[in-house]
Design an enzyme around this catalytic site. Structure first.
Site, PDB file in Angstrom:
ATOM      1  N   CYS A 113       0.819  -1.227   0.000  1.00  0.00           N
ATOM      2  CA  CYS A 113       0.000   0.000   0.000  1.00  0.00           C
ATOM      3  C   CYS A 113       0.848   1.270   0.000  1.00  0.00           C
ATOM      4  O   CYS A 113       0.348   2.340  -0.330  1.00  0.00           O
ATOM      5  CB  CYS A 113      -0.944   0.009   1.189  1.00  0.00           C
ATOM      6  SG  CYS A 113      -2.033  -1.421   1.224  1.00  0.00           S
ATOM      7  N   HIS A 121      -3.676   7.004   3.011  1.00  0.00           N
ATOM      8  CA  HIS A 121      -3.990   5.726   2.382  1.00  0.00           C
ATOM      9  C   HIS A 121      -5.426   5.358   2.726  1.00  0.00           C
ATOM     10  O   HIS A 121      -5.856   5.474   3.867  1.00  0.00           O
ATOM     11  CB  HIS A 121      -3.023   4.649   2.868  1.00  0.00           C
ATOM     12  CG  HIS A 121      -3.401   3.279   2.408  1.00  0.00           C
ATOM     13  ND1 HIS A 121      -3.653   2.998   1.084  1.00  0.00           N
ATOM     14  CD2 HIS A 121      -3.601   2.123   3.087  1.00  0.00           C
ATOM     15  CE1 HIS A 121      -3.986   1.716   0.974  1.00  0.00           C
ATOM     16  NE2 HIS A 121      -3.958   1.167   2.175  1.00  0.00           N
ATOM     17  N   ASN A 181     -10.122  -0.434  -0.505  1.00  0.00           N
ATOM     18  CA  ASN A 181      -8.668  -0.338  -0.365  1.00  0.00           C
ATOM     19  C   ASN A 181      -8.026  -0.867  -1.648  1.00  0.00           C
ATOM     20  O   ASN A 181      -8.103  -2.056  -1.936  1.00  0.00           O
ATOM     21  CB  ASN A 181      -8.223  -1.160   0.850  1.00  0.00           C
ATOM     22  CG  ASN A 181      -6.725  -1.097   1.079  1.00  0.00           C
ATOM     23  OD1 ASN A 181      -5.969  -0.620   0.232  1.00  0.00           O
ATOM     24  ND2 ASN A 181      -6.285  -1.595   2.224  1.00  0.00           N
TER      25      ASN A 181
END
Ligand code: ACO
Length: 326
Positions: A116, A253, A283
């Site tokens: 990520c 994020h 996500n």
């Protein structure tokens, strides 16, 4: 003192056309819109078609970024793709993107795997190469087809992830060398590799010739994500000689709205200054930051001259931050 900085010339993003809502998921696994919404803030995510590969998402996002930057593909001398879901084990997805874009000028091409945090890592690499004068113009992409490494029978993970791509074109220019400059003002990347197994793929090509499914200790990821995301902002702000009150927009994020809320509180940032896309992107790992950045520039939230703080955290654990004046 005057110095070369990386300016953001343009951004673009792409989402697969298939949208999967929480209600759609509740027909596949034992879950509900209520559980997913309250625990994560996610309402829907986009899912790539079987024959829609990460490289295709990259190319669609890159074409928009290149058009918005008003450059030609031949101007690009570095292609860097952050992803954990490459088309092939090798060559890199960046090489495929170069081929599909018709780049024939010898531009360097490589992938970064920092999960990520991949886009933040890739941006730091490109920014440093630009500032050293090794390259002039970089195409930096974060892209994932996480749906292809999702175990669709595991309700603990399958509700969290989505597919997409975001791209940014960075180009060097001679700046004043202070924090009134446009472009990247600071970057910093970190890891704590003792958490290698906390969030990982449960297989690998070297282990058993498979890519595996996403496996994680969700509570531990949640606990560690908050201080990491805060550190990514605080230390880059300090490197840029700025404070939280200078931030126009914060792009965290996009993993979980509760994580984002906690981080904003710790940074003393009102949620009105925080970009939230997790509700409709889920996500998307390395794509999360550039998707949110490109979408917020396109919809006019982020305006020229704004100072953007970015921080990301993911498997490894890896994390990092960026301060940029767009
Ligand atoms: N639907 C319904 N119930 C569920 C679901 C679901 N999709 N998933 C889990 N549950 C159940 C569990 O089985 C458990 O039931 P039990 O009490 O009967 O055992 C109950 O819900 C509570 O589960 P917890 O794991 O305690 O739920 P928690 O509040 O911790 O939320 C979550 C789980 C959302 C995964 C949270 O821990 C989280 O967001 N962690 C961060 C993980 C993350 O974002 N990972 C992404 C990659 S890392 C990154 O991007 C930074």
């Amino acid at each position: 003192m005057r110095q070369i900085r990386s300016q953001l010339l343009g951004t673009g993003y792409f989402l697969p056309s298939k949208v999967m809502t929480n209600d759609d998921l509740s027909r596949i696994v034992d879950t509900s819109d209520e559980w997913i919404s309250t625990r994560t803030g996610i309402k829907s995510r986009c899912i790539a078609a079987d024959d829609e590969y990460t490289s295709a998402l990259c190319v669609n996002a890159a074409k928009k970024a290149i058009a918005n930057s008003e450059i030609a593909v031949e101007d690009i001398d570095f292609i860097i793709v952050a992803t954990v879901t490459p088309d092939n084990t090798f060559p890199s997805t960046a090489a495929k993107v170069g081929k599909l874009l018709g780049i024939k000028n010898g531009a360097a091409a490589m992938d970064v795997n920092a999960a990520c945090s991949g886009f933040v890592y890739a941006t730091q690499v490109a920014d440093n190469m630009i500032r050293l004068g090794q390259i002039k113009t970089a195409l930096v992409i974060g892209a994932e087809t996480l749906s292809k490494i999702t175990d669709w029978t595991d309700r603990n993970t399958c509700v969290l992830f989505g597919d997409g791509a975001g791209a940014a074109v960075l180009a060097g220019y001679e700046a004043e060398g202070n924090n009134t400059d446009k472009g990247i003002l600071a970057t910093k990347i970190y890891s704590d590799v003792s958490h290698y197994d906390t969030l990982c793929s449960d297989s690998g090509v070297s282990i058993n010739q498979r890519s595996g499914f996403i496996h994680m200790d969700g509570k531990e990821v949640f606990r560690m994500a908050i201080p990491a995301l805060v550190q990514g902002v605080e230390e880059t702000l300090s490197l840029a000689n700025l404070t939280a009150s200078d931030i126009d927009w914060y792009i965290p994020h996009q993993a979980n709205l509760r994580i984002i809320d906690s981080v904003a509180k710790k940074l003393n940032l009102p949620m009105e200054k925080v970009i939230v896309t997790v509700d409709h992107h889920g996500n998307t790992s390395a794509a999360s930051i550039p998707l949110a950045l490109a979408e917020s520039i396109e919809n006019g939230k982020i305006k020229p001259g704004n100072i953007i703080a970015i921080s990301s955290m993911g498997a490894g654990f890896t994390w990092g931050g960026i301060i940029i004046r767009v």
